[in-house]
Enzyme design. Structure first.
Site, PDB file in Angstrom:
ATOM      1  N   LYS A  39      72.019  57.708 -59.535  1.00  0.00           N
ATOM      2  CA  LYS A  39      71.297  57.354 -60.758  1.00  0.00           C
ATOM      3  C   LYS A  39      71.647  55.919 -61.167  1.00  0.00           C
ATOM      4  O   LYS A  39      72.598  55.326 -60.668  1.00  0.00           O
ATOM      5  CB  LYS A  39      71.671  58.324 -61.885  1.00  0.00           C
ATOM      6  N   TYR A 253      81.324  28.667 -79.103  1.00  0.00           N
ATOM      7  CA  TYR A 253      80.876  29.025 -80.440  1.00  0.00           C
ATOM      8  C   TYR A 253      82.048  29.396 -81.337  1.00  0.00           C
ATOM      9  O   TYR A 253      82.982  30.085 -80.922  1.00  0.00           O
ATOM     10  CB  TYR A 253      79.911  30.220 -80.364  1.00  0.00           C
TER      11      TYR A 253
END
Length: 361
Positions: A39, A253
């Site tokens: 999956k 940042y």
């Protein structure tokens, strides 16, 4: 400051040799058959590649979540027994019948939606309160399944459940009760299955006829044990800029990091849009120039800055994570830095990194 010429950016290398090794290790532990769960695109490693490799190394079944994943495997030419276990009622179950995909049935409503010819695995809840019929619903589900099978509409191939982790012994008792009730109702499922990777490695009493292994195929051991599973994915990125900066220079940042000394910074073109968890920033490291280098400042969408050692040059390659054989961080390290699971790291990689597959049988 100098800037690298345009070229390859971040790169994901998938080692199918590691997948084959892990499959053989898991198959040796299993008391019954082994389902390769592929999956989420084979836990980010490529569903068809992982499936073929696992089948060649001892797996006999394939498993996925949604029907779309199952049909993609059939389109890729994979013909092994295949189970899909999480589908809404509006799904095209007739396509599953045409493509010989087994379907999990967690409720009477799902059972009623099964088209003629469906092969089903009755899904029981044994302690997760998630998918599967609650214990109070088992009797009605088994009786309805018996009637549907007797009429020739369906075939009950299996009975399945899933372990939550804690209270495994109670879940095993509950699952045994469910199997007994299914047989008492006249059903004769061929495969009963409960264990995923962790229980496959550590709890043989949970194995029954079939175990479902997904994370373990790609080298993730959720049990926390030492089973010699090998990481199958390596993420690398080239150095695109280097610069010398004086002590006190802020980076990124919000200026959450400042150079403690005169140092060298290297810029790598990989960030949270490529799957690096932003929360890992204050602790994360990469391997560059033969040494661990700490991320300096926040992880940005497209890039990270690392405090590099002497001699690092534009074009050098940083190993962001890998098997750990050469001292590089492993997927588990990034998961720990971000406070998450290795599964989230490998399934969260974006589409930008170039993909390269090596090894195999």
């Amino acid at each position: 400051m100098s800037v690298a010429t345009l070229g390859a950016g971040a790169r994901v290398t998938v080692d199918l040799g590691a997948v084959a090794h892990n499959t053989r290790t898991l198959a040796a532990r299993a008391r019954g058959e082994l389902m390769a769960v592929v999956k989420a695109d084979g836990f980010g490693h490529g569903a068809a590649d992982v499936a073929r490799t696992a089948l060649g190394a001892g797996a006999t079944w394939l498993g996925v979540t949604g029907l779309g994943e199952a049909l993609a495997l059939r389109a890729a030419g994979l013909t092994a027994p295949l189970l899909s276990w999480l589908n809404p009622l509006g799904e095209d179950f007739a396509a599953a019948v045409r493509q010989q995909v087994d379907l999990a049935v967690p409720s009477l409503a799902h059972l009623a939606a099964m088209p003629p010819g469906a092969r089903v695995h009755l899904q029981l809840d044994t302690g997760m309160a998630r998918d599967g019929a609650a214990p109070g619903e088992w009797g009605a589900l088994f009786e309805a399944a018996r009637e549907a099978e007797a009429s020739g509409r369906i075939v009950v191939t299996g009975v399945m459940s899933h372990l939550a982790g804690p209270e495994t012994a109670r879940a095993v008792r509950s699952f045994r009760d469910g199997i007994a009730a299914a047989f008492a109702a006249g059903l004769r499922p061929r495969v009963c299955h409960l264990a995923a990777t962790a229980a496959t490695l550590t709890r043989p009493e949970t194995h029954f006829d079939l175990v479902r292994t997904g994370a373990g195929l790609v080298g993730i051991d959720p049990s926390g044990g030492d089973t010699a599973l090998r990481g199958a994915m390596t993420l690398t990125a080239p150095v695109v800029e280097v610069r010398r900066v004086p002590a006190g220079t802020p980076v990124g940042y919000d200026h959450t990091w400042r150079a403690a000394r005169d140092t060298c910074l290297a810029l790598l073109p990989v960030g949270y849009a490529d799957g690096l968890p932003r929360a890992a920033g204050p602790w994360a490291e990469v391997l560059l120039g033969g040494r661990r280098c700490r991320v300096a400042g926040r992880i940005s969408m497209d890039q990270i800055v690392v405090e590099a050692g002497p001699g690092v040059r534009i074009g050098d390659t940083a190993i962001v994570f890998g098997p750990g054989d050469d001292g590089e961080p492993a997927v588990g390290d990034w998961a720990a830095w971000a406070g998450t699971l290795p599964h989230e790291i490998v399934t969260g990689l974006g589409r930008r990194p170039y993909r390269h597959v090596i090894g195999g049988l």
